[in-house]
Design an enzyme around this catalytic site. Structure first.
Site, PDB file in Angstrom:
ATOM      1  N   SER A 124     -10.123  10.689 -24.067  1.00  0.00           N
ATOM      2  CA  SER A 124     -10.869   9.615 -23.411  1.00  0.00           C
ATOM      3  C   SER A 124      -9.878   8.515 -23.040  1.00  0.00           C
ATOM      4  O   SER A 124      -8.752   8.485 -23.557  1.00  0.00           O
ATOM      5  CB  SER A 124     -11.898   9.051 -24.398  1.00  0.00           C
ATOM      6  OG  SER A 124     -12.461   7.851 -23.922  1.00  0.00           O
ATOM      7  N   TYR A 184     -14.595   5.454 -32.407  1.00  0.00           N
ATOM      8  CA  TYR A 184     -14.487   6.510 -31.389  1.00  0.00           C
ATOM      9  C   TYR A 184     -13.110   6.431 -30.706  1.00  0.00           C
ATOM     10  O   TYR A 184     -12.438   7.461 -30.518  1.00  0.00           O
ATOM     11  CB  TYR A 184     -15.612   6.330 -30.378  1.00  0.00           C
ATOM     12  CG  TYR A 184     -15.538   7.220 -29.163  1.00  0.00           C
ATOM     13  CD1 TYR A 184     -15.917   8.558 -29.223  1.00  0.00           C
ATOM     14  CD2 TYR A 184     -15.105   6.725 -27.935  1.00  0.00           C
ATOM     15  CE1 TYR A 184     -15.857   9.378 -28.103  1.00  0.00           C
ATOM     16  CE2 TYR A 184     -15.046   7.533 -26.803  1.00  0.00           C
ATOM     17  CZ  TYR A 184     -15.423   8.860 -26.892  1.00  0.00           C
ATOM     18  OH  TYR A 184     -15.363   9.663 -25.778  1.00  0.00           O
TER      19      TYR A 184
HETATM   20  P1  NAP Z   1     -22.890  14.657 -24.031  1.00  0.00           P
HETATM   21  O1  NAP Z   1     -23.465  14.629 -22.654  1.00  0.00           O
HETATM   22  O2  NAP Z   1     -23.464  13.774 -25.089  1.00  0.00           O
HETATM   23  O3  NAP Z   1     -22.924  16.172 -24.551  1.00  0.00           O
HETATM   24  C1  NAP Z   1     -22.453  16.449 -25.832  1.00  0.00           C
HETATM   25  C2  NAP Z   1     -22.333  17.941 -26.011  1.00  0.00           C
HETATM   26  O4  NAP Z   1     -21.719  18.154 -27.299  1.00  0.00           O
HETATM   27  C3  NAP Z   1     -23.668  18.649 -26.041  1.00  0.00           C
HETATM   28  O5  NAP Z   1     -23.473  19.931 -25.486  1.00  0.00           O
HETATM   29  C4  NAP Z   1     -23.999  18.714 -27.525  1.00  0.00           C
HETATM   30  O6  NAP Z   1     -24.802  19.846 -27.890  1.00  0.00           O
HETATM   31  C5  NAP Z   1     -22.606  18.906 -28.101  1.00  0.00           C
HETATM   32  N1  NAP Z   1     -22.495  18.468 -29.498  1.00  0.00           N
HETATM   33  C6  NAP Z   1     -22.753  17.237 -30.031  1.00  0.00           C
HETATM   34  N2  NAP Z   1     -22.517  17.240 -31.344  1.00  0.00           N
HETATM   35  C7  NAP Z   1     -22.106  18.505 -31.662  1.00  0.00           C
HETATM   36  C8  NAP Z   1     -21.725  19.145 -32.856  1.00  0.00           C
HETATM   37  N3  NAP Z   1     -21.712  18.494 -34.019  1.00  0.00           N
HETATM   38  N4  NAP Z   1     -21.377  20.452 -32.805  1.00  0.00           N
HETATM   39  C9  NAP Z   1     -21.407  21.134 -31.633  1.00  0.00           C
HETATM   40  N5  NAP Z   1     -21.738  20.581 -30.460  1.00  0.00           N
HETATM   41  C10 NAP Z   1     -22.095  19.276 -30.481  1.00  0.00           C
HETATM   42  O7  NAP Z   1     -21.317  14.336 -24.002  1.00  0.00           O
HETATM   43  P2  NAP Z   1     -20.284  14.270 -22.782  1.00  0.00           P
HETATM   44  O8  NAP Z   1     -20.373  12.931 -22.152  1.00  0.00           O
HETATM   45  O9  NAP Z   1     -20.413  15.475 -21.928  1.00  0.00           O
HETATM   46  O10 NAP Z   1     -18.902  14.283 -23.579  1.00  0.00           O
HETATM   47  C11 NAP Z   1     -18.167  15.469 -23.797  1.00  0.00           C
HETATM   48  C12 NAP Z   1     -16.794  15.096 -24.316  1.00  0.00           C
HETATM   49  O11 NAP Z   1     -16.138  14.248 -23.379  1.00  0.00           O
HETATM   50  C13 NAP Z   1     -16.816  14.338 -25.650  1.00  0.00           C
HETATM   51  O12 NAP Z   1     -15.731  14.766 -26.448  1.00  0.00           O
HETATM   52  C14 NAP Z   1     -16.633  12.899 -25.209  1.00  0.00           C
HETATM   53  O13 NAP Z   1     -16.070  12.108 -26.218  1.00  0.00           O
HETATM   54  C15 NAP Z   1     -15.718  13.058 -24.017  1.00  0.00           C
HETATM   55  N6  NAP Z   1     -15.758  11.914 -23.104  1.00  0.00           N
HETATM   56  C16 NAP Z   1     -16.925  11.582 -22.460  1.00  0.00           C
HETATM   57  C17 NAP Z   1     -16.922  10.477 -21.612  1.00  0.00           C
HETATM   58  C18 NAP Z   1     -18.149  10.023 -20.868  1.00  0.00           C
HETATM   59  O14 NAP Z   1     -18.150   8.907 -20.317  1.00  0.00           O
HETATM   60  N7  NAP Z   1     -19.208  10.815 -20.808  1.00  0.00           N
HETATM   61  C19 NAP Z   1     -15.760   9.724 -21.439  1.00  0.00           C
HETATM   62  C20 NAP Z   1     -14.618  10.098 -22.114  1.00  0.00           C
HETATM   63  C21 NAP Z   1     -14.625  11.189 -22.938  1.00  0.00           C
HETATM   64  P3  NAP Z   1     -26.434  19.811 -27.845  1.00  0.00           P
HETATM   65  O15 NAP Z   1     -26.788  19.909 -26.390  1.00  0.00           O
HETATM   66  O16 NAP Z   1     -26.832  21.026 -28.604  1.00  0.00           O
HETATM   67  O17 NAP Z   1     -26.860  18.517 -28.444  1.00  0.00           O
END
Ligand code: NAP
Length: 249
Positions: free
Chosen positions: A144, A158
């Protein structure tokens, strides 16, 4: 050439789901991990199959060693030798100032975002390293921009967890570069996914998107492009890279 068999942790929603779709367009068979949302995982798997690739869904908590090992064993048994791993599952925790943060909240973020990535990377290296009779492969960890900005008043724990991912990615990448395993990371900026609502601020991506130099939040698909490129042979000279996808933020 080995078959392209990919594990995506947290492949059911957001960036992980976009990675599953984009990877299938590149010919990857995909093991879609999810935590609780089986229906969303099935939708991801269906998109992979529609692109002509194989897909399975595997429930598992990526903060738990036994679940991580089971994910790798299941994927290997059902799809074949693993050649790509995307460690995407991650949480921010609820928006909280540090003075109000419980140890439980800190531990939840560290267990999934740091320990979960370390364990999954270890399982990947055990199977892919040519030193251990593997055929090589690529790992991409989701970092991130948070380690650069620190995320004050929101989720400093985080930001710290993603800083650990960056250091781990660099160190491991150098450890296994000569063993056919490439380890890299992608560092997204403000991406429009469910993660913000889960953190307690459903309008966060819209609200802060306007402050990004490009003028908007990014999409999960825009991040997936970078992830799948790093998995590909086109990125064969990338080792320990943290590729920013952040609209200039
Ligand atoms: P998201 O929309 O909240 O989706 C999270 C995903 O992770 C879902 O598929 C969820 O599964 C799964 N998950 C959550 N807890 C879990 C666990 N304990 N074991 C297995 N799977 C789990 O998140 P996102 O925004 O796509 O983020 C994905 C990654 O990108 C993360 O590492 C996040 O830190 C990083 N990131 C995101 C952003 C942003 O702005 N969105 C920015 C920087 C970095 P379920 O569907 O089953 O709940």
């Amino acid at each position: 050439m080995s078959a392209k068999v990919l594990i995506v942790t947290g492949g059911s929603r957001g960036i992980g789901a976009a990675v599953c779709r984009r990877a299938a367009a590149d010919g990857w068979d995909v093991a879609v991990n999810y935590s609780g949302n089986a229906e969303a995982a099935e939708t991801s798997a269906a998109a992979v199959r529609k692109a002509g690739c194989r897909a399975i869904t595997v429930q598992g908590d990526m903060a738990q060693e036994a679940d991580i090992v089971r994910l790798f064993e299941t994927a290997e048994r059902e799809l074949g030798a693993i050649t790509g791993v995307v460690c995407n599952a991650g949480i921010t925790g609820k928006i909280t100032r540090v003075e109000d943060m419980s140890v439980e909240a800190m531990r939840g973020v560290i267990d999934l975002n740091v320990l979960g990535v370390m364990i999954a990377n270890r399982e990947a290296v055990r199977r892919m390293s040519t030193k251990r009779k593997g055929a090589g492969g690529a790992i991409v960890n989701l970092s991130s921009i948070a380690p650069r900005v620190g995320s004050p008043n929101e989720f400093v724990h985080y930001a710290a967890s993603k800083g650990a991912v960056d250091a781990w990615t660099l160190g491991l990448s150098r450890e296994v570069a000569g063993e056919g395993v490439r380890v890299n990371a992608v560092a997204p900026g403000m991406i429009d996914t469910d993660i913000h609502a889960t953190a307690g601020a459903p309008d966060r991506a819209q609200r802060l998107g306007a402050t990004v130099p490009i003028g908007r939040a990014g999409t999960a698909d825009e991040v997936a492009e970078a992830v799948v490129w790093l998995l590909s042979d086109a990125a064969r000279y990338c080792i320990g890279t943290v590729l920013s996808v952040n609209g200039g933020r």
